[in-house]
Write a protein that holds these residues in place. Structure first.
Motif, PDB file in Angstrom:
ATOM      1  N   LEU A  78      46.460  38.783  36.170  1.00 40.12           N
ATOM      2  CA  LEU A  78      47.494  38.686  37.087  1.00 40.12           C
ATOM      3  C   LEU A  78      47.549  39.759  37.995  1.00 40.12           C
ATOM      4  CD1 LEU A  78      49.687  36.548  37.642  1.00 40.12           C
ATOM      5  CD2 LEU A  78      51.342  37.787  36.195  1.00 40.12           C
ATOM      6  N   LYS A  79      47.257  40.822  37.607  1.00 40.97           N
ATOM      7  CA  LYS A  79      47.143  41.976  38.400  1.00 40.97           C
ATOM      8  C   LYS A  79      46.085  42.008  39.370  1.00 40.97           C
ATOM      9  CE  LYS A  79      45.739  47.075  38.088  1.00 40.97           C
ATOM     10  NZ  LYS A  79      45.480  48.297  36.803  1.00 40.97           N
ATOM     11  N   ALA A  80      44.868  41.378  39.146  1.00 38.28           N
ATOM     12  CA  ALA A  80      43.795  41.016  39.966  1.00 38.28           C
ATOM     13  C   ALA A  80      44.141  40.080  40.804  1.00 38.28           C
ATOM     14  CB  ALA A  80      42.851  40.562  39.180  1.00 38.28           C
ATOM     15  N   LEU A  81      45.077  39.098  40.759  1.00 36.73           N
ATOM     16  CA  LEU A  81      45.758  38.359  41.741  1.00 36.73           C
ATOM     17  C   LEU A  81      46.405  39.133  42.793  1.00 36.73           C
ATOM     18  CD1 LEU A  81      46.950  35.123  39.937  1.00 36.73           C
ATOM     19  CD2 LEU A  81      44.872  35.311  41.848  1.00 36.73           C
ATOM     20  N   ARG A  82      47.276  40.088  42.247  1.00 43.23           N
ATOM     21  CA  ARG A  82      48.073  40.604  43.090  1.00 43.23           C
ATOM     22  C   ARG A  82      47.200  41.736  44.057  1.00 43.23           C
ATOM     23  NH1 ARG A  82      51.660  40.832  38.585  1.00 43.23           N
ATOM     24  NH2 ARG A  82      50.647  42.857  37.923  1.00 43.23           N
ATOM     25  N   GLY A  83      46.205  42.097  43.375  1.00 39.55           N
ATOM     26  CA  GLY A  83      45.125  43.028  44.184  1.00 39.55           C
ATOM     27  C   GLY A  83      44.370  42.237  45.402  1.00 39.55           C
TER      28      GLY A  83
END
Length: 206
Positions: free
Chosen positions: A136-141
């Motif tokens: 999910l952090k990668a999606l935000r990134g």
């Protein structure tokens, strides 16, 4: 007299289960649960009860709770502004403006849970779910990186000053975007968040 076995559909109805399985409907139900309660706040039992299927059927259809959550995120994200739309915006300012405008709409939709599943999702989780939180952090990134690339193009074409820091500018506006979700959860109205967006856009480099 030998009684014939009851039809499967009839048995399912008598147990409160659905006679047929609609995958899209199930995803919509799961999306609502995860959106309202978060990943760790929803159990397999909660999902099965809401969807109306037994655990083996849920695992057969989606693989695991984590895989179901990934499918839900894809469904949720499809309604938001895409990375392709950011890249295709006429200017970086137009891209940021669209991202923030759609961001306000996403976190204040009437009749739906407030907040953003991606901006606010899985920020603090147990160690067992750290891998999913990293996804999910990668999606935000990805959104931050897309905005940064769009800013770079405007610097190279002379629309933005050479002194502009693309990484810092993109991070600033993604911070605003994610803050909209927190404020919506805390009760901010759409008009209040629209005002925040206007103030943030005034900080755009001349």
């Amino acid at each position: 007299m030998i009684t014939a076995p009851a039809p499967v559909a009839a048995k399912s109805r008598s147990r409160g289960r659905k006679s047929t399985f609609d995958r899209d409907e199930a995803l919509g139900i799961a999306l609502d649960l995860f959106w309202r309660h978060g990943y760790e706040g929803v159990s397999i039992a909660d999902l099965c009860q809401a969807i109306g299927i037994a655990p083996p059927s849920l695992y057969h259809a989606f693989g695991s709770k984590a895989d179901l959550y990934r499918d839900v995120l894809r469904l949720y994200n499809a309604a938001n502004i895409s990375l392709e739309e950011v890249a295709a915006a006429p200017t970086a300012f137009a891209a940021v403006q669209a991202v923030l405008k759609r961001g306000v709409e996403a976190v204040t939709r009437p009749g739906l849970p407030v907040g953003c599943m991606i901006s606010s999702g899985m920020l603090m989780v147990g160690i067992d779910n750290a891998g999913l939180a990293k996804e999910l952090k990668a999606l935000r990134g990805e959104m931050r990186e897309a905005l940064e690339r769009r800013v770079v193009r405007d610097i190279e074409s002379g629309i933005l000053p050479r002194t502009t820091d693309p990484a810092s500018l993109a991070r600033f506006y993604v911070t605003v975007l994610q803050g909209l979700s927190v404020q919506a959860v805390d009760g901010a109205t759409r008009s209040q968040l629209d005002a925040v967006v206007l103030d943030a856009l005034r900080a755009w480099p001349a």
